[in-house]
Scaffold this motif. Structure first.
Motif, PDB file in Angstrom:
ATOM      1  N   ILE A  51       0.860  -1.043   0.012  1.00 22.12           N
ATOM      2  CA  ILE A  51       0.035   0.007   0.191  1.00 22.12           C
ATOM      3  C   ILE A  51       0.964   1.250   0.232  1.00 22.12           C
ATOM      4  CG2 ILE A  51      -1.645   1.442   1.582  1.00 22.12           C
ATOM      5  CD1 ILE A  51      -3.036  -1.293   2.363  1.00 22.12           C
ATOM      6  N   TYR A  78      -3.229   4.994   6.179  1.00 28.48           N
ATOM      7  CA  TYR A  78      -3.523   3.672   6.125  1.00 28.48           C
ATOM      8  C   TYR A  78      -3.058   2.999   7.538  1.00 28.48           C
ATOM      9  CZ  TYR A  78       1.557   3.366   4.926  1.00 28.48           C
ATOM     10  OH  TYR A  78       2.897   3.759   5.033  1.00 28.48           O
ATOM     11  N   ILE A  83      -8.036   2.087   4.882  1.00 28.90           N
ATOM     12  CA  ILE A  83      -7.469   3.043   4.123  1.00 28.90           C
ATOM     13  C   ILE A  83      -8.515   4.354   4.551  1.00 28.90           C
ATOM     14  CG2 ILE A  83      -7.586   4.275   1.932  1.00 28.90           C
ATOM     15  CD1 ILE A  83      -5.325   2.002   1.961  1.00 28.90           C
ATOM     16  N   ILE A  87      -6.421   1.492  -4.947  1.00 27.97           N
ATOM     17  CA  ILE A  87      -5.571   2.330  -4.135  1.00 27.97           C
ATOM     18  C   ILE A  87      -5.049   3.555  -5.203  1.00 27.97           C
ATOM     19  CG2 ILE A  87      -3.790   2.634  -2.627  1.00 27.97           C
ATOM     20  CD1 ILE A  87      -4.868  -0.180  -1.771  1.00 27.97           C
TER      21      ILE A  87
END
Length: 104
Positions: free
Chosen positions: A2, A33, A42, A80
């Motif tokens: 991420i 996050y 998130i 994302i």
């Protein structure tokens, strides 16, 4: 994964810790996050991102400011990426609007 996805899509964003969790800041807070026992969260400050990506987010638990990504499913890195780019654009537009109002 991420963190890297956010960094790639918001290269000018500053990594910070806010509310005791990792976050990125670019003309204001961009995206947070954090990891939990059964999901990754998130969190996005008030934004049009939730309406814009409503269909893509329909498979996830979504609150007014957070999206829960279950650990038993692959991370939606493309989503994302798209949300990060959207937030960068959104924050730039907000910064320009504030800048314009100050000139008036």
């Amino acid at each position: 994964m991420i963190r890297e996805t956010i960094k790639e899509n918001a290269p000018k964003a500053e990594e910070v810790i806010s509310y005791n969790i990792p976050a990125f800041k670019f003309h204001g807070m961009l995206i947070f996050y954090s990891a939990y026992k059964n999901h990754i969260s998130i969190s996005i400050p008030p934004s049009k991102v939730y309406d814009t990506f409503k269909d893509e987010l329909s498979d996830y638990k979504v609150s007014t400011s957070a999206i829960q990504l279950p650990l038993n499913r692959p991370l939606p890195l493309k989503l994302i990426k798209e949300m990060t780019r959207f937030r960068v654009k959104e924050n730039l537009e907000l910064a320009e609007t504030k800048k314009s109002k100050k000139k008036e």
